[in-house]
Motif scaffolding. Structure first.
Motif, PDB file in Angstrom:
ATOM      1  N   SER A 122      25.531  83.095  40.547  1.00  0.00           N
ATOM      2  CA  SER A 122      25.155  82.310  42.092  1.00  0.00           C
ATOM      3  C   SER A 122      23.783  82.261  42.058  1.00  0.00           C
ATOM      4  O   SER A 122      23.002  82.977  41.556  1.00  0.00           O
ATOM      5  CB  SER A 122      25.808  83.342  43.193  1.00  0.00           C
ATOM      6  N   GLY A 123      23.278  81.119  43.137  1.00  0.00           N
ATOM      7  CA  GLY A 123      21.800  81.140  43.230  1.00  0.00           C
ATOM      8  C   GLY A 123      21.303  79.661  43.193  1.00  0.00           C
ATOM      9  O   GLY A 123      21.951  78.965  42.519  1.00  0.00           O
ATOM     10  N   TYR A 124      19.814  79.749  43.195  1.00  0.00           N
ATOM     11  CA  TYR A 124      19.097  78.434  43.270  1.00  0.00           C
ATOM     12  C   TYR A 124      18.625  78.250  41.646  1.00  0.00           C
ATOM     13  O   TYR A 124      18.494  79.039  40.961  1.00  0.00           O
ATOM     14  CB  TYR A 124      17.918  78.525  44.137  1.00  0.00           C
ATOM     15  N   GLY A 125      18.890  77.078  41.229  1.00  0.00           N
ATOM     16  CA  GLY A 125      18.253  76.502  39.950  1.00  0.00           C
ATOM     17  C   GLY A 125      18.387  75.388  39.458  1.00  0.00           C
ATOM     18  O   GLY A 125      18.972  74.396  40.133  1.00  0.00           O
ATOM     19  N   VAL A 126      18.030  75.008  38.237  1.00  0.00           N
ATOM     20  CA  VAL A 126      18.302  73.929  37.456  1.00  0.00           C
ATOM     21  C   VAL A 126      19.746  73.865  37.034  1.00  0.00           C
ATOM     22  O   VAL A 126      20.258  74.856  37.051  1.00  0.00           O
ATOM     23  CB  VAL A 126      17.304  73.569  36.292  1.00  0.00           C
ATOM     24  N   ALA A 127      20.171  72.543  36.772  1.00  0.00           N
ATOM     25  CA  ALA A 127      21.536  72.514  36.447  1.00  0.00           C
ATOM     26  C   ALA A 127      21.896  73.318  35.160  1.00  0.00           C
ATOM     27  O   ALA A 127      21.022  73.381  34.208  1.00  0.00           O
ATOM     28  CB  ALA A 127      21.861  71.016  35.778  1.00  0.00           C
ATOM     29  N   ARG A 128      22.952  74.066  34.900  1.00  0.00           N
ATOM     30  CA  ARG A 128      23.349  74.844  33.883  1.00  0.00           C
ATOM     31  C   ARG A 128      23.282  74.266  32.481  1.00  0.00           C
ATOM     32  O   ARG A 128      23.172  74.883  31.697  1.00  0.00           O
ATOM     33  CB  ARG A 128      24.722  75.577  34.295  1.00  0.00           C
ATOM     34  N   ILE A 129      23.486  72.913  32.645  1.00  0.00           N
ATOM     35  CA  ILE A 129      23.846  72.358  31.373  1.00  0.00           C
ATOM     36  C   ILE A 129      22.508  71.968  30.518  1.00  0.00           C
ATOM     37  O   ILE A 129      22.424  71.240  29.804  1.00  0.00           O
ATOM     38  CB  ILE A 129      24.582  71.111  31.381  1.00  0.00           C
ATOM     39  N   SER A 130      21.224  72.340  31.422  1.00  0.00           N
ATOM     40  CA  SER A 130      19.941  71.751  31.154  1.00  0.00           C
ATOM     41  C   SER A 130      19.675  72.232  29.604  1.00  0.00           C
ATOM     42  O   SER A 130      19.129  71.268  29.070  1.00  0.00           O
ATOM     43  CB  SER A 130      18.969  72.307  32.138  1.00  0.00           C
ATOM     44  N   SER A 131      20.223  73.170  29.147  1.00  0.00           N
ATOM     45  CA  SER A 131      19.653  73.610  28.032  1.00  0.00           C
ATOM     46  C   SER A 131      20.470  72.670  26.755  1.00  0.00           C
ATOM     47  O   SER A 131      20.011  72.713  25.601  1.00  0.00           O
ATOM     48  CB  SER A 131      20.257  74.935  27.701  1.00  0.00           C
ATOM     49  N   PHE A 132      21.315  71.923  27.125  1.00  0.00           N
ATOM     50  CA  PHE A 132      21.844  71.096  26.087  1.00  0.00           C
ATOM     51  C   PHE A 132      21.010  69.546  25.781  1.00  0.00           C
ATOM     52  O   PHE A 132      21.358  68.796  24.994  1.00  0.00           O
ATOM     53  CB  PHE A 132      23.239  70.904  26.287  1.00  0.00           C
ATOM     54  N   PHE A 133      19.947  69.637  26.682  1.00  0.00           N
ATOM     55  CA  PHE A 133      19.284  68.183  26.762  1.00  0.00           C
ATOM     56  C   PHE A 133      17.914  68.365  26.424  1.00  0.00           C
ATOM     57  O   PHE A 133      17.238  69.529  26.913  1.00  0.00           O
ATOM     58  CB  PHE A 133      19.653  67.425  28.110  1.00  0.00           C
ATOM     59  N   ASN A 134      17.204  67.556  25.810  1.00  0.00           N
ATOM     60  CA  ASN A 134      15.702  67.609  25.642  1.00  0.00           C
ATOM     61  C   ASN A 134      14.927  67.274  27.030  1.00  0.00           C
ATOM     62  O   ASN A 134      13.765  67.671  27.032  1.00  0.00           O
ATOM     63  CB  ASN A 134      15.302  66.836  24.423  1.00  0.00           C
ATOM     64  N   LYS A 135      15.548  66.248  27.704  1.00  0.00           N
ATOM     65  CA  LYS A 135      14.720  66.069  28.808  1.00  0.00           C
ATOM     66  C   LYS A 135      15.445  66.797  30.085  1.00  0.00           C
ATOM     67  O   LYS A 135      16.404  67.320  30.182  1.00  0.00           O
ATOM     68  CB  LYS A 135      14.938  64.575  29.019  1.00  0.00           C
ATOM     69  N   LYS A 136      14.214  66.752  31.136  1.00  0.00           N
ATOM     70  CA  LYS A 136      14.690  67.597  32.439  1.00  0.00           C
ATOM     71  C   LYS A 136      15.447  66.384  33.478  1.00  0.00           C
ATOM     72  O   LYS A 136      15.263  65.273  33.440  1.00  0.00           O
ATOM     73  CB  LYS A 136      13.548  67.873  33.120  1.00  0.00           C
ATOM     74  N   MET A 137      16.361  67.200  34.308  1.00  0.00           N
ATOM     75  CA  MET A 137      17.040  66.420  35.186  1.00  0.00           C
ATOM     76  C   MET A 137      16.532  66.319  36.490  1.00  0.00           C
ATOM     77  O   MET A 137      15.706  67.328  36.911  1.00  0.00           O
ATOM     78  CB  MET A 137      18.555  67.017  35.416  1.00  0.00           C
ATOM     79  N   TRP A 138      16.436  65.276  37.219  1.00  0.00           N
ATOM     80  CA  TRP A 138      15.735  65.018  38.478  1.00  0.00           C
ATOM     81  C   TRP A 138      16.667  65.624  39.429  1.00  0.00           C
ATOM     82  O   TRP A 138      17.252  64.738  40.448  1.00  0.00           O
ATOM     83  CB  TRP A 138      15.497  63.520  38.652  1.00  0.00           C
ATOM     84  N   SER A 139      16.802  66.854  39.623  1.00  0.00           N
ATOM     85  CA  SER A 139      17.717  67.578  40.662  1.00  0.00           C
ATOM     86  C   SER A 139      17.516  69.035  40.818  1.00  0.00           C
ATOM     87  O   SER A 139      16.697  69.620  40.057  1.00  0.00           O
ATOM     88  CB  SER A 139      19.079  67.291  40.315  1.00  0.00           C
ATOM     89  N   GLU A 140      18.012  69.614  41.958  1.00  0.00           N
ATOM     90  CA  GLU A 140      17.943  70.955  42.085  1.00  0.00           C
ATOM     91  C   GLU A 140      19.484  71.350  42.576  1.00  0.00           C
ATOM     92  O   GLU A 140      19.903  70.487  43.013  1.00  0.00           O
ATOM     93  CB  GLU A 140      16.879  71.568  42.585  1.00  0.00           C
TER      94      GLU A 140
END
Ligand SMILES: C=C1C[C@]23C[C@@]1(O)CC[C@H]2[C@@]12CCC[C@@](C)(C(=O)O1)[C@H]2[C@@H]3C(=O)O
Ligand SMILES: O=C(O)CCC(=O)C(=O)O
Ligand SMILES: [Fe+2]
Length: 358
Positions: A122-140
């Motif tokens: 639980s809690g605040y953060g970047v998308a959990r799937i972020s580690s599978f992509f080289n680029k960052k996602m425009w979201s929280e």
């Protein structure tokens, strides 16, 4: 003791840079680390369905006498549909949207007081799937499972109890709705309670568990080159999504490409997740979806991620497997599947597929 969702990543840390989120509103240009091309995601530039093609996931009125068949058809063809007359009070939808908006408007230092830990759920953060992509996602995002009391107290020292109350009421309504939708769609395949004993309609629903994922997609200076949430399927049986009045959700179909799901006020979007794909022996398709962003309007969404208790083994319903074939998938619990997904992402479903022998 069976694991509960809260324990899924204990001992399976996922390190994500929650603390490196920019102040999105201060950026007038898209930084390179947020600029996506088809090298970062092969589906990035897949053609969008032409707007005049009129292709869209169906909007189903749950009061319609043929609703079960319409839902069954949508699960087989799209893996997604929208629902109207679902019985969830409009004030509750407005309440959860208000809570989500207030949460993401808090100063970043306050949000980080409730940051998701590497082994936490639980809690605040970047998308959990972020580690599978080289680029960052425009979201929280903010994930809730179990009681949000501890996190909410850190976010809103005064108002946390009111917000906990909204989450509790929302989850209660969503649980009932998800169970109803699962049974309507299974009934359309001729599957009854006799076939799936662990999920009886009349039980008090403690055979199920869930998480709530709050998403915020801030306005973006160059939306065509950015990605809100990268393509993925959900690991759930079903996901019920509330989106505010800003378009952004898209579903992928091999024959049409990316198809936008237009916001319909008061309606909810339902996605077939990987566990329902497995349970239906592949008859219902878990849908690939993503979220795009907008240049002028922030977007909010609330995903109710719903699945079975952690000790329930999900396997194809025998009635849906032809007598001369073996089931398409091996049995798996939600916990096992979430861990496989956390390591292998979009290969997870094929990893539990049986190699067919006649
Ligand atoms: C129960 C869960 C499903 C989810 C991972 C999670 O532990 C909580 C967040 C969910 C979510 C929401 C955004 C997309 C997604 C793939 C992700 O990274 O976190 C899903 C996960 C999922 O369905 O696998
Ligand atoms: O924001 C959206 O429309 C999609 C969110 C989503 O896919 C998710 O939270 O799993
Ligand atoms: Fe999703």
């Amino acid at each position: 003791m069976p694991t509960v969702l809260t324990d899924v990543f204990r001992g399976h840390p996922i390190h994500l840079p929650h603390t490196h989120q920019p102040d999105f509103t201060s950026l007038s240009e898209l930084p390179d680390s947020y600029t996506w091309t088809s090298k970062d995601d092969p589906l990035f530039t897949a053609p969008p369905s032409p707007p005049d093609a009129g292709e869209s996931i169906p909007l189903i009125d749950l009061n319609h006498p043929d609703a079960a068949n319409q839902i069954g058809r949508a699960c087989r063809t799209w893996g997604a549909f929208q629902i109207a007359n679902h019985g969830v009070p409009l004030e509750l939808l407005q309440g959860i949207e208000f809570l989500t908006g207030s949460l993401f408007q808090l100063p970043v230092q306050r949000k980080l007081k409730a940051a998701r830990s590497d082994t936490g759920f639980s809690g605040y953060g970047v998308a959990r799937i972020s580690s599978f992509f080289n680029k960052k996602m425009w979201s929280e995002g903010f994930t809730i499972t179990g009681s949000p009391l501890n996190d909410f107290r850190k976010l809103w020292p005064q108002l946390h109890l009111n917000y906990c109350d909204i989450v509790e009421q929302y989850e209660e309504q969503m649980q009932k709705l998800a169970s109803k939708l699962m049974w309507l769609s299974l009934n359309s395949l001729g599957v009854t309670e006799e076939d799936i004993k662990w999920a009886t309609v009349s039980s008090d629903l403690n055979w199920a568990q869930s998480a709530l994922q709050l998403n915020h997609y801030p306005v973006c200076p160059e939306p065509d080159r950015a990605m809100g949430l990268a393509p993925h399927t959900d690991s759930t049986l079903l996901t019920i999504l509330y989106q505010n009045n800003t378009a952004g959700l898209q579903v992928f179909r091999d024959d049409f490409g990316w198809v936008t799901v237009p916001p319909v006020p008061g309606s909810l979007v339902v996605n077939v997740g990987d566990l329902f794909h497995i349970l239906s022996n592949g008859l219902f398709k878990s849908v690939i979806h993503r979220a795009r962003v907008n240049q002028t309007r922030p977007r909010l969404s609330v995903a109710f991620l719903w699945g079975p208790r952690s000790d329930t083994k999900i396997s194809p319903v025998p009635k849906l497997v032809s007598p001369d074939e073996s089931p398409l998938y091996r049995s798996v619990t939600w916990t096992e599947y979430l861990r496989t997904k956390a390591t292998h992402f979009n290969k997870a479903l094929s990893m539990i597929r049986n190699h067919r022998e006649k």
